[in-house]
Enzyme design. Structure first.
Site, PDB file in Angstrom:
ATOM      1  CB  CYS A 117      -0.937  -0.017   1.210  1.00  0.00           C
ATOM      2  SG  CYS A 117      -2.334   1.140   1.060  1.00  0.00           S
ATOM      3  CB  CYS A 119      -1.778   4.689   3.791  1.00  0.00           C
ATOM      4  SG  CYS A 119      -1.572   3.092   4.594  1.00  0.00           S
ATOM      5  CE  LYS A 194      -7.385  -1.441   5.054  1.00  0.00           C
ATOM      6  NZ  LYS A 194      -6.049  -1.036   4.565  1.00  0.00           N
ATOM      7  CE  LYS A 247      -6.473  -3.622   8.623  1.00  0.00           C
ATOM      8  NZ  LYS A 247      -5.258  -3.040   8.033  1.00  0.00           N
ATOM      9  CB  SER A 273      -4.396  -1.307  15.853  1.00  0.00           C
ATOM     10  OG  SER A 273      -5.274  -0.438  15.148  1.00  0.00           O
TER      11      SER A 273
END
Length: 324
Positions: A117, A119, A194, A247, A273
């Site tokens: 990715c 980000c 996701k 996710k 997380s």
């Protein structure tokens, strides 16, 4: 006459014999967050027990993981310099490419997966090249860069590529790029479903990847959409993904089960997380039996249909499973 279900629960050995769902250390992938420097192991305040590590510390961590039967990791990079296109992610001397070479040299037996990715690498914190007119990610230009990034990772030694940006057509672009570059043997584990979730908050602390404006709802999925969630994963299967993923995991057990029933591909879940930090903070407050709740949660993912669990709990779970 009524059923006597309790007959099979009286003896602990019999309970084990009839147990339908079993966790083992082989079920887990452990995330590692890599930054430049030496001797760096910075704990993240919002994620107790999770660290940003320099490459030398990550190499040591792999030795510790293998001693627990954990032999699969997924790498996230924290570059020194970010720009509008995420150039570090496209460079053979970037943080992840460098980490791959050193980790694979020290631990050739470790399965090393890379999160694919942009980000973490862009100065705007979004998952690709921006379209200024729309103020969102330009899907098709980003596909080209994802293919380039995948080839960089494969050349550096990645065993599997895990694209997470939720770009339309990303599996086709990456698969074609890898195949044309001579890496047809490298599997793709797609973040195929996701969601645009509030559960990601602490991840953005450890990965330093919060968007500088707006959010990611124009490319990540609406948490309200169940049918679309199934279609997203089935499309990635059609395009050539080898493993699918849901996710987050905890609030999406129905989606895990739906995709498990719709596809025969291996299915991963990311125990994210926010899910991890909630248990840690509840344990600190003394309101739960942390180990029991952790293991019940992980077992729930497996029971729902997951074959693979990406989790920050993996080390603690493995210790319990091994009786340490």
């Amino acid at each position: 006459m009524f059923a006597r279900f309790r007959r099979k629960r009286l003896h602990p050995v019999l309970r084990d014999l009839v147990r339908e769902t079993v966790l083992t250390p082989n079920d887990f992938i452990y995330p590692l967050f890599i930054r430049s420097g030496e001797g760096i192991k910075n704990e993240v305040a919002s994620m107790p027990g999770v660290f940003q590590m320099s490459i030398d510390e990550a190499v040591k961590e792999c030795e510790s993981l293998k001693s627990l039967g954990l032999e699969a990791i997924i790498l996230f990079g924290i570059p020194d310099v970010k720009d509008s296109v995420g150039s570090d992610a496209l460079c053979e001397h970037g943080i992840i490419a460098t980490a791959l070479r050193e980790i694979k040299a020290a631990h050739p037996d470790m399965l090393v997966i890379t999160d694919l990715c942009f980000c973490e690498y862009t100065d705007h914190g979004h998952c690709g090249v921006l379209n200024p007119a729309l103020q969102t990610v330009d899907n098709d230009i980003t596909l080209q860069n994802l293919a380039k990034q995948a080839i960089v990772h494969a050349k550096a030694g990645a065993d599997m590529i895990a694209p997470s940006g939720m770009m339309d057509g990303m599996i086709t672009a990456i698969r074609e790029g890898l195949d044309h570059a001579g890496f047809s043997h490298i599997p793709i584990m797609s973040y195929s479903t996701k969601f645009s979730s509030a559960y990601y908050g602490p991840f953005r602390d450890v990965a330093e990847s919060a968007p500088s404006f707006g959010d990611r709802r124009s490319y990540q999925m609406d948490p309200a959409n169940r049918r679309e969630a199934i279609l997203e994963s089935l499309e990635d299967e059609r395009e050539g993904a080898d493993i699918l993923m849901v996710k987050p995991a905890l609030a999406y057990m129905d989606i895990i089960r739906d995709i498990r029933e719709a596809s025969d591909l291996p299915l991963a879940v990311y125990n994210v997380s926010g899910e991890y930090s909630m248990l840690k903070m509840a344990a600190k407050a003394g309101v739960i039996d942390y180990e029991r709740v952790m293991m019940e949660t992980l077992l729930g993912f497996k029971r729902a249909g997951a074959d693979i669990i990406i989790s920050y709990h993996a080390k603690e779970a493995a210790k319990l499973l091994l009786g340490r």
